[in-house]
Each structure stands twice: as structure tokens, then as C-alpha cells.
Design an enzyme around this catalytic site. Sequence first.
Site, PDB file in Angstrom:
ATOM      1  N   THR A  69       5.132   3.003   4.799  1.00  0.00           N
ATOM      2  CA  THR A  69       5.851   2.116   4.822  1.00  0.00           C
ATOM      3  C   THR A  69       5.699   0.761   6.193  1.00  0.00           C
ATOM      4  O   THR A  69       5.940   1.254   6.958  1.00  0.00           O
ATOM      5  CB  THR A  69       7.430   2.630   4.988  1.00  0.00           C
ATOM      6  OG1 THR A  69       7.605   3.971   4.714  1.00  0.00           O
ATOM      7  CG2 THR A  69       8.735   1.604   5.019  1.00  0.00           C
ATOM      8  N   GLU A  70       6.269  -0.297   5.729  1.00  0.00           N
ATOM      9  CA  GLU A  70       6.361  -1.405   6.566  1.00  0.00           C
ATOM     10  C   GLU A  70       5.339  -2.087   7.242  1.00  0.00           C
ATOM     11  O   GLU A  70       4.988  -2.084   8.388  1.00  0.00           O
ATOM     12  CB  GLU A  70       7.413  -1.820   7.918  1.00  0.00           C
ATOM     13  CG  GLU A  70       8.469  -1.257   7.363  1.00  0.00           C
ATOM     14  CD  GLU A  70       9.186  -1.892   6.426  1.00  0.00           C
ATOM     15  OE1 GLU A  70       8.609  -3.568   6.444  1.00  0.00           O
ATOM     16  OE2 GLU A  70      10.625  -2.375   5.459  1.00  0.00           O
ATOM     17  N   LEU A  71       3.933  -1.220   6.468  1.00  0.00           N
ATOM     18  CA  LEU A  71       2.757  -1.373   6.956  1.00  0.00           C
ATOM     19  C   LEU A  71       2.356  -0.284   8.387  1.00  0.00           C
ATOM     20  O   LEU A  71       1.138  -0.695   9.367  1.00  0.00           O
ATOM     21  CB  LEU A  71       1.570  -2.726   7.250  1.00  0.00           C
ATOM     22  CG  LEU A  71       2.267  -3.357   5.888  1.00  0.00           C
ATOM     23  CD1 LEU A  71       0.776  -4.511   5.385  1.00  0.00           C
ATOM     24  CD2 LEU A  71       1.122  -2.236   4.368  1.00  0.00           C
TER      25      LEU A  71
END
Lengths: 430, 556
Positions: free
Chosen positions: B145-147
Site C-alpha cells: 500500500t502506497e509503496l
Amino acid sequence: MRVLMFGWEFPPHITGGLGTACFGLVKGLTKQGVEVIFVVPKAYGDESKEGFRLVNASDMVMDFTNVKYQEHWNRIKFLEIGSNLIPYVGPEDFERLKEEEKLQVTSEGQSVFSERYQFSGKYGINLMEEVSRYALVASVIAQQNTYDVIHAHDWLTYPAGIAAKKISGKPLVVHVHATEFDRSGENVNQTVYNLEREGMEEADLVITVSHLTRQIVIERYGIDPEKVITVHNAVEPVDRPEFNEVRKHLKEKVVTFLGRVTFQKGPDYFIEAAYKVLQKDPDVRFVMAGSGDLLNKMIRRAAQLHIGTKFHFTGFLKGAEVDTMFALSDVYVMPSVSEPFGISPLEAMRSNVPVVISKQSGVSEVLKHALKVDFWDIDALADAIYGLLHYEGLKKMFIRYGKEEVDNLKWDNAAGEVLAVYNQAQTLVH
Amino acid sequence: MRSICLYFQVHQPFRLRTYRFFNIGAEHNYFDDFQNRQIIKRVADKCYLPANKMMLDLIKEYGSAFKVTFSISGTAIEQLQQHAPEVIQGFQKLARTGCVEFLAETYAHSLASQGNSEEFIDQVKQHSDTIEQLFGKRPKTFRNTELIYSDAIGEMVADMGFNTMITEGAKHILGWKSPNYMYCNSRNPKLKLLLRNNRLSDDIAFRFSTVEWPEWPLTAEKFTGWLNAIESREEVVNVFIDYETIGERQWKETGIFDFFKALPKSVMSNSDFRFATPSELTDVLQPVAQMHVPFPISWADEERDLTSWLGNELQDEAFSKLYSLNDKIRKISDPSILKDWNYLQTSDHFYYMCTKWFSHGTVYKYFNPYPSPYEAFINYMNVLSDFMIRVDNALLMEAAIAPAPKAVRKKAAEKAPKTVRTKPKTTTGTLVEEEHVVKSSKILSAKKVAEKSAKATVKAPKEKATEKLFSSLNVEDIITLSDAKVKKIIKSMEIETVSAAMKGAKKEVREKVEKNLGKRALKTYHELLKQIKTIHESEIKKSRKLFEKQIKALIK
């Protein structure tokens, strides 16, 4: 720069936010190097006067044989009409005031035309008489002093401001802390409305305490938007560590409403929200501090809802009592229906109390770290109160950012903006 | 030959409805179905459908020379299946071309990597299952998630069998190094890392339509020129952006579709860059260095850290309360609870509570349904409060059903039909039957069951003779009873009563009771024993009496 400023009250003798705001502003202006001559109808001698002159209108001697004054009197004496107006005062207070004034008038036997007029400086039954006499005195003061700008606070002093402008030709700035629509809803007192509009029209520039009020001034009074400028109020940064020590004797959390118990402050929405919260969580106490014409109705409503043991009325609080009340509170609520500015949430935040305010208040324009709801949205109001009481993270955030935010709302900054308005007013006149 | 990797993130959260505190305990529908449906349909029309068509056209035109990569969150997949199934079909068409790679992520687009590793692993598995089922191939590359990435997360991901992970090329991590190489995890070098080239990615994602930007308007030719300007030794440029950039955040009118339509041709004919997917890159590229990331990074904002989701008091309270439920959730099988548990973990809920924007004065990057982070927090906490109650109730239910001895349940089941019609006569009968009726109706919690049966016993007719007969009986006598009987006695009482009755009891007696308690009950029991000193003597006497009564009832 020197300013001739007309006010109606000054701390510690105040009935509302007007005196407090004037005091903060004057102090801020003085710091900016502005000389202020502040005129009040009645000085008690114990006012703080750091760096400015406080002129007591009651001390002014007037000679009514002077033709000039008579002319002036002829122009403003229509104000005597409709003098039963008593804003800001509840029914009991009204009775008491009337009694007091009857006594005073009969004993002193003074008349508007005596050489010295003893102003009450209150909002009593002779208010209109006082307003017009105050204007007359203003013309004397206007003649005896030198200054660059005239600044009048709220309608009570607008006639004085106008009189001073007529005599001196100096620019007039009127400061709108509240309008008749805020005080009376749609049932406006026509005399007051006319005075307000005349003041705004005669003024070179109009200062409003919020965009909300600015909008009213433009829409309801038909004033040219170009000359109406918003300067938000501020709050005195005071640290009173002694109130941190206030002992709480109740184990329940306390939710507080503090202000006049009148239609415009929305006390009824507070009670309804309290009822909703209490249904879910009985371990909360609600306090309604203040008095006003709706107080009896509110007491009846609380009884009707059977929340009497959890909903408390304190009556009118002042000075240290207010600070103690804040120190005892866990949440402060201001559900105003119409609030030109509303300084009390700032005072609450200064005491580390999280606040819920209505979107219909001027102060909501400057606060980020406050919960904002529509005054009529009781569900949202109750939900905000419940959230503040139950979710620790919220309280922590408010304590971390709220106080900081309020401390940044300095009168010094507001005074700087007012000074800019003075400068602009001067260029307009020249 | 150098590579360019185009990867698009597809995500939509289940946004919460306005949920007031007085709904707590009363209503359990948390999500704004109307708004969620509206948004997913709008984004499908403006972005997903036309963009999918464009990608398919490009693949048809350029064949295997054009490659593209997607990651679709589980919450987006569910909403698309419900309200825009043609979008899923579009992705399936793309999958069949063989030119598209689908990545794995956490099912709920959650911050579970920060909350609980067990939950994190479960969610990744759940997502991989979904992707495999829909697109026929199990992902080998992971994106969090979100890198969000750190050494520890990378290690976990490697342990789960992924060989590649993509993350942000954060300046404060890379320093002088370039993001345009393959790197690897510092704890487990088998996990390869592809880093986002944030300048080129953000040029498209955020600056594309900014007229004040000196490079505006951005064309495919200009972009290719920038690729060519990259030092020739550098191997791969990773352009990682949200799919919603195409058509939703950058409107069609900005020319974003034209840009992507022109890009493959421009890149292929005017540069030595070729399109590739992460898996292809893993096969051909070797890591140039390990990347040390002790503290998590992300692709967000200038800081490239987690402060948009975690860190302020609001976010931290909500987050820790949510993940404090993890152990309980693992004991629950109720699908509606597990579903909500998933949806409540979505990172967007925490993003709405971010207070950074107050000081930045910047507008929210994404659509935010709340006027301020405070409202977002209150609403979330109201929902979470209700969810916590449901979790506790569900636990009691599970406990009530699971550890009950088979004999009792069977007996109760046999008697059940009778219960409906005839009134029970004996004390024991009342006890068992009542219990069963309540269980089968699944309305009352186990706690209430216990209360009820206890009451039933108390109310039982007091026969003086019987009383006398058993007057010598006391708590200690349970040692002589069989385990099944002891279990039955314990089950008929509140755990509080059992604990209180054990005060001052002999060691053997306690052991007898303890070995017949369920796992969960035992935990509560021990906790209660710690507080036993605070309990009033009269309470303890009462508990003992109740206990004895139950024994007598059973023996009789």
C-alpha cells in the site's frame, strides 16, 4: 498617529464581549505606537489605563446656552424616541435596572440639559437618552482634542462618532461588533437599525469582526462592499496557572455552555444535544452558565426531558468564576444561531478545553482546531460532544494545537490591520 | 537496451457513511453505499473503461512490444464487480494478451504491514488468491500500500515467496544513487527491488496539466527526450502512478489520453528504451546494491514517509485500537465481521485524519469526504466502537458454541423440539433446554445464557428435604465428580462466580476447575483471580453458595 475612540464599556465593567475586545484592541494599537483617547460614558476609576487616555463623558461640563451645541442637539435629539430598548439584559435584570434607575433619577433629579450628566453607562431604560447625550458630549471632546482618526465601536457610539466627524472633519471608522440582526433576529428595532445604517453610511470605512458580519453589513444595510473590511478579533494571551489547580469534585466529564441564554446563542440546541448524549452515556454532566430571557424556558425543558440531575444551571458568571468554569470543563460548546465573532471559544481553548462551535459564528472563520457544526444539526452537535468525551486522541490533538492556534491570534496583529484601515481612511478624506 | 516499466495502481476504498454515536450498538451498516457506487461508476466512465480500451488498442497495435503492469486492490475489485463488472472484464481481456502483469498487494489496501504481520500475510494471500482466480496467474511481484517499504517489510515479503517488490526511489534513502537500477533487500538479497522514478512519474501524475509548470504542455516527444537524457548506463525507468490519473485526476481535456497513445511509438522509434514488466526485469537485471531502509518509506508527498497515514494522535489512536482487535478477530468466523474488518483497515480512512494539510495549506491530493480530520476521526471511531462491540459479542458466541462438551449439546439437541411445545418440569431440564433455545435462536450472547441459567437455578423450587440432604455438600466436593460434570457446572455459571468461589479453595479443587475451563475462560479466570482481593467477602460467599447449588442440582 492619534485616534479618538468612542466605546460604551471598558473592563472590568463589562456585560459582554464588546468591552473586552475594545481593551485588547487599544492595547494592541498602543504597542504599534498609536495614541488612543478612549471615551466611555461612565468611568469607574478602576479601569486599566496603560499608555492611553480614558475620558469619562460624565465629567464633561456643557454649556447649553452655546448656540452651536443647541444646533447639534436639535439634529440628534430624535434619539429619545423608543427608549424602552434594553439589549443584552434579561427580564429579571430589566426589573432591577428599572428600579435602580427610578431611584437614581428621582434622587439626583438630573436632566439631559443639566451641565453635567451622570451617564449610567449601562443598557438601561434611558439608553436612547444616554446615546444622544453621549453624542453631544462627543462634540465637546472632539473640539477640545487633536487627533487624526475617529473610531466608534457599535451603534451606541455611532452618533458620537458622526458628531465628532462633523466638528473636526477627520475620517470616521465605525467598528461593527454586532448588528441588530444578531441581537434580535428578524424582529429588529427600527431606531437601532437606522442608527446603525446612518453610522455605516457616514463612516469612511467600516470594520467588521468577521466575513459573516461583513456580509450582513453589505446585504442588510446596503453598504458599498468596497468600504467594508474584515478584521477578526483576537484574544489576550493570559496564563493563569492557578486555575490549573482547580479541583474537580465530580468524577463525570463536564460539558459547558457559557454565554447569554438568549435566542441568538442557541441554548435550546445545547439542551437537545445533551439529551441525546445522556441517553447513550449517563456519566456526563452538562452546565449552562449564564442568564437571559430564555433561561426559564431552558430550565423547564431540562425538567421535561428528565435530565435535571445531569444538567445544571449556574446563572451569570463573571471574572474568576468564568475561569474556574473553564478549568472544570472537558468540552466547551457554542451553538450560536448568529454570532458576529464569539470570543469565548478562544478563552476556552486558552484553558486547554476543546470546543464545538457553530458554523454560523465569525470565530469559525479563524479556527482550524475546533469542531464545527451547523447550529440546527443537533445530531452532529451531539456526535461532536460524544467524540470529544470518548476518543482520547481528539483531546490530545486539541491540547497540542488548539492553545498554540489561539496564542497566535494576537491583538497586536489585529491592531496592525486596524492601523492599515486608519491609513486608508486618511487617504480617502484627503 | 534499456527498459521502461509502466505500472498503474487501481484503488477505491469503501468510504464510511455519517455514523453517529447513537448508532453504536444499534446499526451495523457502516458504508456509504450510495456515494461509493456513484464514485466507482464515475471513475469507471472517466478512467477505467476508456483507459482499458486504450491499453488494449495499444497492445493490439504494437503487440508484445508494449507492456503494462497493474495492481488492483481487493476493495476496488469488489466494488467494480458490483457496480462496473465491464471494467473487470476489460482487465481480463488485457490479461489474456500476455502483455500485462498483475501485482500482489494487501487485499484491503491496508497498512497491515505496520499493524500486524500475521494480518499482513493473510491479506496478501487473500489478494493473491483473488488475482489468480480472476486473471489466471499468481503474482510474483509485490507492491505494498502506497509503496510503503522497509527492510523488515521486504524480509517478510521475501519469506512469502515473492522475488520482486516495487517501492519509492526516495531521495533521503538513495542520496547520490540513481533510482534507475535494480536494487535488493538488505536482509534477504533474493528480494529484488524496483524503485519509482519520482520525477518522471510525478511529471505525469501531478504536473501534466499545470499550466504554470515551465515544461507544460508535456508531450510524448518531450518525455522521450527526457528518457534519452538519462545516463546510458542506467538500466530501467520505473513510472509508477495511479491509474485514476488518466481521465479522472487529469481530465480527458488535458490531453492525457493522447499522451499515452503517442508514448509507445515515440519511445520505440526515438530511444533505446523498451517496455517491460517487473517480472521480465527481474529475469534480466542484477541488483547493483542493497538498499538500507530502517524506517518505512512511501510514495507520498515531499516527505516520502508515512506521516500522511500515521503519526498524529488521531491516526495513532484509531490505528492502535483497530489492530488491538487482531487476536480476537482470529477466533471469529462470522463472515460479516471479517468483511468489515477488512474494509476498516483501508489506508484511506487514516489519510482523511491527516493534519499535515493544516500547515501546508495544500489541497487534498485525493477526494476527501470530510470537512476536517477531526470529523473523519470521530466518524471512524464511532464505527470502530460499534465494531468492537460486535467483535466481543461474536467472541462470546463462538465461546458459547465451541467449548461446550459434546454430550451436553447432543442431549440439548435431542430435547430441543420438545422445548418448543412443552414446559420443562425439572431443574436440570430447565437449565439445559433454556441454554439450547437461546443458542439456537442466536440472539442472546453467551453471557446472558449463563445469567439465565443461573437465574433458572435460583428460581428453582426449594425443597426443604433436598436442602437438608445436601447441606453438607460444598465446593470442595467437585473433586469427586467427573470432568464432564464439572464442565457442565462451570458452564452454567458466570466466570466471575466461578473465580470468586475459588478464593481460599484447596489446590486440588482449583486444579480440577482450571482444567475444565475453556481457553478463553481460563484467561479471564486468571485475570479475575488477580483482582480477587478487591471483591467483597459477601460476594464470595454468595458465589460459593451458587456454586454449591449447581453441584447439588446436578447430583440430584
